[in-house]
Structures are given as C-alpha cells and as structure tokens.
Motif scaffolding. Structure first.
Motif, PDB file in Angstrom:
ATOM      1  N   LYS A 390       0.720  -1.075  -0.146  1.00 29.77           N
ATOM      2  CA  LYS A 390      -0.016   0.024  -0.122  1.00 29.77           C
ATOM      3  C   LYS A 390       1.018   1.147  -0.021  1.00 29.77           C
ATOM      4  O   LYS A 390       0.412   2.304  -0.095  1.00 29.77           O
ATOM      5  CB  LYS A 390      -1.016  -0.033   1.175  1.00 29.77           C
ATOM      6  N   THR A 631     -11.046  -1.899   1.272  1.00 31.97           N
ATOM      7  CA  THR A 631      -9.550  -1.695   1.776  1.00 31.97           C
ATOM      8  C   THR A 631      -8.586  -1.435   0.712  1.00 31.97           C
ATOM      9  O   THR A 631      -7.381  -1.518   0.655  1.00 31.97           O
ATOM     10  CB  THR A 631      -9.037  -2.752   2.581  1.00 31.97           C
ATOM     11  N   ARG A 632      -9.390  -0.859  -0.520  1.00 35.62           N
ATOM     12  CA  ARG A 632      -8.106  -0.514  -1.607  1.00 35.62           C
ATOM     13  C   ARG A 632      -7.393   0.650  -1.729  1.00 35.62           C
ATOM     14  O   ARG A 632      -6.328   0.756  -2.030  1.00 35.62           O
ATOM     15  CB  ARG A 632      -9.262  -0.431  -3.203  1.00 35.62           C
ATOM     16  N   LYS A 634      -4.996   3.366   0.372  1.00 39.70           N
ATOM     17  CA  LYS A 634      -3.954   3.254   1.046  1.00 39.70           C
ATOM     18  C   LYS A 634      -4.105   3.208   2.459  1.00 39.70           C
ATOM     19  O   LYS A 634      -3.474   2.331   3.290  1.00 39.70           O
ATOM     20  CB  LYS A 634      -2.844   4.367   0.696  1.00 39.70           C
ATOM     21  N   ASN A 635      -4.864   3.999   3.177  1.00 38.84           N
ATOM     22  CA  ASN A 635      -4.732   4.064   4.737  1.00 38.84           C
ATOM     23  C   ASN A 635      -6.296   3.749   5.071  1.00 38.84           C
ATOM     24  O   ASN A 635      -6.537   3.824   6.287  1.00 38.84           O
ATOM     25  CB  ASN A 635      -4.637   5.455   5.221  1.00 38.84           C
TER      26      ASN A 635
END
Length: 847
Positions: A390, A631-632, A634-635
């Motif tokens: 990520k 949850t694609r 980054k955070n």
C-alpha cells in the motif's frame, strides 16, 4: 529527435596494462540466461556487483539491470555491447540477496529476471519510460547544492507548466541532446531535487504538516513586550500568542521557536479562533511553513521510555525459546489466541538489536501491519521501517535504502519484505506462519514467504521464530521430527479465558422459518444483547460483494464473465456485476436478456449484503465492512481498524481479513455466518484451512478479561472438525490430519508441483497438456504424474486451463533431478510449432 542507443561509442585502444572487463547482468525480464555486456575502460574501477547499470536491450529499449558478476571472458555467441551508464557506486542489492534470489529461481522453477522484477521496487527499475518529477520539498531559493548547466535545464523544464509536471527519460535525453544523461538525473536525485516513478499512480505524495513559528524579529524580549502592547485590544489574537508562548519556550530555546508548532494545535483548540491565527500569519507575527514528516512519527526519547513486563507464562516461553536457539535455528511458538505472543516477539527483537543485528518481522496481512506498527513504534521509534504494497514506490525505496544504510534495524512487513537488502540478520519472526497470504500466486516467482524467510535466515546465520495458534501441518510435523524446536503457550494473557463456542443449526432454523435474512435467531439475540451492553461484535463471511450471482427465476439465465468461466457477482454499492478473477464488470440488468422477464433475483450473500441487512435490522448500531472492496485505498485498513478500536464502530463485518491476529479489547461476540462453504472445498487442505480459520476468528473474542462467545452457523453440526474447534484441540486435529496426508501421499510426506498450461484455444491447451504429461511420465514415471485435467474454473482472462500435478519424494537429490526434467519437458512443449502461444506456469508447493 528520438533517443536511441543503436550505436557503440568509439573506445580508445587499450593500454598494455589495462584489462577488458565484462559484466553479467540480471535484466528484469523472464530470460533463461544472464546477458554479458562490456565495461568501458574508463569505468573499470566503478563497476560493483549488486549495482545498477543502464544497458541497451534489443534495437532501441534501454533498461536498468543488476550486475551479478564481473570477469574477463567475452561471450562466445555474440558481440558484447557496452554498458551505457553506471547508476550506483555502491550495491543496491547485497551479496546475501543475490544468493537468495538464485536459490528462489532454482527452487520455484522461474528465471532470475522474474525474481529481480518482483524484488525491486519499480523506482529502482528504470527504463526509457521511467519518469522524473520535481521533489515536492524542492525550493530553488533555499537549495544548498549548486546545479550544473544540464541539471538546471532539467529543473527549468520541470518547473514550467502545470504543477507536478513530469518527463520520461526519453524526453530528458531529447531536452539535453545527449545519450549519457542518466548521471544528471542521478545527481539531482542525490540532491533531493527530483524523484523517479514508473507510473502516474506512483507519484510521491509526502505527508506534509503545516507549522507556525514566531517571526524572528519578535523573539527579543523588548520586541515581544511591544507586540503585547499592540495586541492589547485584540483579545483573540492575544490568546493565540499566549497559547503559542506557553507551548514553545522562545526565551529558553531559540531553536524550539525555529522548529515551531503544528498549526492545528492552535486552530483546533476549542477556546482559540482559527481566524485570529490566520490574521497573525497575515500580519507577519507568525510565520507559516510546511514540514515533510514521517508517516509513523515517534520521538526516540519516548520510545526509549517504553517498557513492559512479561507475565510468568510469557517469561517462561521466552526463556525456553532462548534455550532452544542454542541448538536449533528454527523454533515454533505454538500459543493459543490471545496468549501475548507479540510481547515475547518485542523482547526478542530488543535482544537481537542489542547484539548489533537486524530483525525482520513478517506478517501475513496489511491489516495486521497497521495495528502492530503502532505498538512497535512505541518501542523502537525511528529504528523501525514498514514495508508493504500500500506504500508508494518511492516510500518503498526509502525503506530499501534505509535498510542498506542501517537506518532501519527492524522492518515489519508483508511477504515482499523478504526481498529487502538485509546483510546482518540476527532474528527473523514469521507471525501467523500458517497463513496462505504468505504465498504469491501470480506472477512468478510463485514463492511462499515463510519458506523464503527460512532459507534467508539459513544463508545469514540468523535464528527464525515461527508463531501461530494453529500451525500448518507441515510446520508442526517438523517439530515432531526434531528439525524445529517447539515452545507452547497454553493460557491467554492476563485474566482472559478462551471463548465459549456454540454451534447453531441453520437447516433447523430454515425448516422452522425462524431465520432472519441470513442470521439465526440465536445469533441475532446474542448480537442485540452484546450491543446493549456496549460491547462489540465481529461477523465473518468468506465472500465479498452483495450476492455471488443473480439469476432469472423464469428461464434460469445467470450472467457469466466474458473472459472467465465464472458467474458475475453483484455489488450493490456500485450497482454492477463484477468478475472476481479478471475484474470485468457490467451493468446490473433491468430485465433478462434471454427471455425479457423482470423477475431477476440475487442468489446467496456476501459481506456487502450482510452489512446492508444489519443496518436495517440493528438501526442503532454502527456497522462497518472490511473486505477487498473497502480496503483498496492506502490508509483504509488503518481507518477501519482505528474506528473499531475507538468503538465508533459497533459491528465489523468482514472476510478472512478479520480472522488474522487483530486485537480488540471490547469484542465479546464473534459470528461465523456460513461455516459449510469453507469446509466443503475441493482441496486436500480444506479441513486444515477451516480449522485454522474458525479458531483464529474465534480468538478475536474475549481478549481483555471479557467472557467471549462464538456462534458458528452451519447446516451440519455433526462435522468432525467442529468438535476439535470447540475444544480448541490442535493436537487431536493434527493427529487426524497427518494420518490422512500420509495415507494419500500429500505434504509433508511428498513434494507437490502443479503445472498449469494456458492457451486461448481450448483444443490447443488440451493437446499441449497431453504432450507435456507424456514427456513428464517418460522422465518421472506414471505414479508421479497426475492429470492433465481442466480445473473447476477452466477459463480465466480468456485463457483455457489444464492442470498437471506432480508428486515427488522430498529427498534433495531426487527433487533437484526432477526439476531439471520438468524444465526440459516444459521447454520441449514451448518449442513445438503448434504450441508457441501456450503459457506454462510452474507452482512449487501450491496452496
């Protein structure tokens, strides 16, 4: 003008005492052999093994590659081209790494180029299409480094036009009008003027914090008194100034004023006016400036003060591990969920660092990384690096270089962390060692990070600690044979006990018509009770999306993927149908394209539907979903976990992400919605995976003294595996499973290699697979080769698949010889005129 390297620069005749050197280089391409290039005489002293060089490959393409060897022997079959440019004057890939990469290529039946391509962050793999952009922190007025004429040209070109403008290497060469331009880019990188990226999506976006400080002419006491007098009638501005002076002691420490204070500390304070802050900045009383900060800020002084004491059971396990490390290089820590393994890991890491070594701490999922990093940062501060997919390319390069320079002595990361340039490893920890997430499926190398980590530790003389509440059968077998040490933790940390597990029969509930959507009344009542008590709930469903498929109730039509042999899943949020294999998507139809009926219904359920249902059924609860779709970004992992930790979320619905090592104090109920879909899967590891998943997700309940409860919904409560899960009896499960493996010839007793033949023509795929099978049978024998056969999903991304399974003895000599036969057989099929378009993928130790 197009930049090419289709020439050889004239070289002076060699002096009698000068040696002609050649370099074997690893290109990041699936090539079976290394290529040899000639080192220009004037650069003989600069060539370093493990460093990057720029070479011409083919007619026009330029690539960066890694120097693997330097010698004086020219290639026999072709004239060596000259190396065009040296990028590094020190290795970016260490000798231990090169040794590991060679082992990976040999073991996983792939090329060294494929390993290098997977190992290096894209920003270290330069090509004619790599891009250059000004560093966000660069300011021409304050830049301390002088720039050459060529460097100034590049900076001016990047400064004109839109913000964030970038140029390809080819465009930089055209701008300067020379071939040897890479040294200028390298120099600008070293001066922090530019950075590199491979794709537009990889652009560097540093974390910037806005800060303020008192203007330097007000720091003197007399000037400050005069300022107070000026602001006497402006109460809000005076309050801001007083708050700043309380937080920043300008009289005692002028350096503290230079560092300033985060602007948010003033603008977000409830008793201060943000507009007053901005007015002080506008009037020159405060100066605003930007600072690029670490994404994991931690004061080392704070880290140094972090201490914790191991419990008696933890200390005994720790001491036992240290004793076993005297005679064993690999030790398995088998501890029940919630036993406090992480505290033991931290203690061992501290000891390894005190001895001057490096530590790699492997985790299977980014979700785990997000939660554990916070704990580790409090202990190790700036010595800790974090590495996972990520992060942007440039952030990964920062960690890579930080390991090389010694800045990061500890790295916590996911499977790709095994590629980092460690050269002094003392300890390697593989947490949740049983997890299938450690396995890389596509593309090559199809490695298992656990096995690579063991070999990495072996090469560097490091100790390895494997940790799990549900170890893989193969790992536990090695403890039984004495190859690995074994340490057990049988009690949960503190006052927490193991959760109560209850089986609920969904078949009976459906017969009695008491099911509430996909929830049994028992699970629904327990959720309501826990939420009323201000406790939290985790629900596990191993399928994302709203529904696995839709169909027409009149004619039976089911929409299929145009590229793969699977039905399309319905995702309600995007209101579209998606393929989970190739990403193809289509609109949700209003009517059946086959018969025109509007009687189209969803079939089955995924995490998205559960989330929707719960929001209606439990309107007072805050429900959140954690799966691949949410949850694609980054955070996003961190945000979801943070919300759940702060208890702003009451119910967390998720796929297997929620089963893995997460630690939440207020979770007292876990629900497994559809246990049968995990058990009844056509794979010899199905029962092992089911046991591991059930025990792991159950372990999320009741971790901090609360009595936890787990409800498993199943249509077949008599399944043998449930009794072992309820009693948390890993040993009994292991004994049952190892007998099955021995009887049927599966790991750990045999080595399995799966070959997949892919072709866009189904007949050609089958014929190529038959030919490959016959070649393998001739070399390895009929009993070692199973297949070929089409897998359950026989077409993916328009390629038709055929699979061949090979079972081999685990003896090293047998395995090495068999792999040579396998590669020879694959090459024979690839060289056949009818199968030039066939792709053959080898997967060693498939999962």
């Amino acid at each position: 003008m197009s930049l090419t390297f289709d020439f050889v620069q004239p070289q002076p005749e060699p002096a009698a005492d000068r040696v002609t050197l050649f370099a074997d280089v690893i290109l990041p391409l699936p090539l079976p052999k290394l290529y040899t290039y000639r080192v220009p005489f004037e650069l003989n002293d600069q060539v370093v093994i493990g460093g990057r060089v720029i070479v011409q490959f083919g007619a026009k393409k330029t690539l960066s590659c890694i120097v693997a060897a330097v010698h004086e022997t020219p290639p026999a079959n072709y004239q060596a081209k000259y190396i065009l440019e040296f990028i590094d004057d020190a290795p970016v890939v260490t000798q231990p790494q090169l040794k590991l990469f060679r082992w990976m290529a040999d073991y996983y039946l792939c090329t060294l180029g494929e390993v290098i391509n997977a190992a290096l962050p894209a920003a270290l793999k330069l090509s004619s299409e790599s891009r250059v952009q000004l560093h966000p922190a660069f300011e021409a007025e304050t830049n301390p480094y002088p720039l050459s004429e060529q460097e100034q040209k590049i900076v001016e070109a990047l400064s004109t036009g839109e913000e964030g403008k970038s140029m390809t290497f080819t465009e930089v060469g055209e701008l300067l009008g020379i071939a040897s331009f890479h040294k200028y880019i390298k120099s600008l990188m070293q001066k922090d003027v530019v950075f590199l990226f491979e794709h537009l999506s990889d652009k560097y976006s540093p974390k910037v914090v806005k800060k303020v400080r008192l203007a330097h002419h007000y720091v003197a006491e007399a000037a400050l008194e005069q300022l107070f007098a000026q602001l006497a009638s402006k109460a809000k501005q005076l309050d801001v100034l007083m708050q700043y002076l309380q937080r920043v002691p300008v009289y005692q420490n002028e350096h503290a004023n230079h560092k300033g204070l985060e602007k948010a500390a003033l603008t977000s304070a409830p008793h201060l006016s943000p507009s007053a802050v901005n007015t002080l900045i506008k009037n020159g009383v405060l100066e605003q400036f930007d600072v690029i900060v670490s994404r994991f800020p931690m004061d080392d002084d704070e880290a140094a003060n972090m201490h914790f004491t191991l419990s008696e059971a933890q200390q005994e396990a720790h001491d036992d591990i240290m004793r076993q490390f005297q005679t064993q290089d690999i030790v398995l820590l088998h501890g029940v969920t919630g036993a406090g393994k992480t505290e033991i890991y931290i203690n061992l890491i501290q000891q390894a660092l005190e001895g001057g070594g490096q530590v790699l701490y492997l985790l299977p999922e980014i979700a785990l990384t997000a939660q554990i990093v916070t704990r580790l940062m409090r202990v190790f501060g700036s010595r800790l690096g974090v590495y996972h997919s990520k992060f942007s390319d440039n952030e990964r390069v920062e960690v890579w270089n930080g390991v090389l320079s010694g800045r990061f002595q500890v790295v916590v990361g996911v499977r790709s962390s095994v590629f980092l340039p460690f050269d002094n490893l003392a300890l390697l920890i593989v947490d949740e060692e049983h997890e299938s997430s450690y396995k890389q499926y596509d593309p090559a190398p199809r490695y298992n990070a656990r096995e690579v980590a063991l070999m990495m530790a072996n090469f560097q003389g490091a100790k390895t600690l494997l940790g799990s509440a549900t170890p893989s059968v193969e790992t536990y077998y090695q403890t039984r044979t004495g190859r690995y040490g074994l340490v057990s933790l049988t009690k949960r940390f503190g006052e927490a006990g193991l959760p109560e597990i209850e089986l609920v029969d969904t078949r009976k509930s459906r017969e009695q018509k008491t099911m509430l959507n996909h929830f049994t009344p028992e699970l629904m009542q327990e959720m309501e009770r826990k939420l009323a008590a201000k406790e939290q709930v985790i629900l596990f469903q191993n399928r994302r999306g709203y529904a696995p498929f839709i169909n027409c109730l009149d004619c039976g039509w089911i929409p299929k993927c145009k590229n793969c042999a699977v039905s399309l899943s319905y995702h309600k949020h995007a209101h579209e149908l998606r393929c989970h294999y190739c990403g193809y998507h289509d609109r949700m139809p209003i009517e059946c394209p086959a018969c025109g009926s509007r009687n189209i219904k969803t079939v089955g359920f995924g995490t998205e539907k559960l989330e929707d249902d719960l929001k209606i059924m439990l309107p007072a609860a805050s429900v959140q979903r954690m799966d691949l779709d949410t949850t694609r970004a980054k955070n996003s992992y961190q945000q979801i976990i943070s919300d759940f930790e702060k208890q702003t979320t009451n119910v967390l619905v998720g796929t297997q992400m929620v089963t893995k090592g997460l630690d939440f104090a207020n979770v007292s109920l876990v629900g497994i919605i559809n246990a049968d879909s995990i058990i009844h899967y056509p794979d010899f590891r199905a029962h092992e995976r089911a046991f591991q998943m059930f025990v792991q997700v159950s372990g999320r309940a009741g971790r901090k003294g609360k009595k936890g409860k787990v409800i498993i919904q199943t249509g077949d409560p008599q399944q043998v595996i449930f009794d072992k899960v309820i009693r948390n009896d890993y040993l009994e499960f292991y004994e049952y499973e190892i007998l099955q493996r021995r009887e049927h010839g599966y790991p750990p007793f045999m080595r399995v290699i799966r070959l997949t033949v892919k072709h866009m023509d189904p007949v050609a795929a089958e014929r190529a697979a038959i030919m490959l099978t016959q070649e393998l049978v001739d070399r390895l024998g009929r009993e070692a080769v199973l297949g070929p056969e089409a897998p359950y999903i026989f077409r993916i991304r328009n390629f038709y698949l055929q699979e061949i399974t090979i079972k081999l003895s685990r003896e090293h000599t047998v395995l090495r010889s068999a792999k040579a036969d396998i590669l020879e057989s694959i090459n024979l099929v690839r060289d056949h005129k009818d199968f030039k378009q066939a792709r053959i993928a080898a997967d060693v130790d498939p999962m």
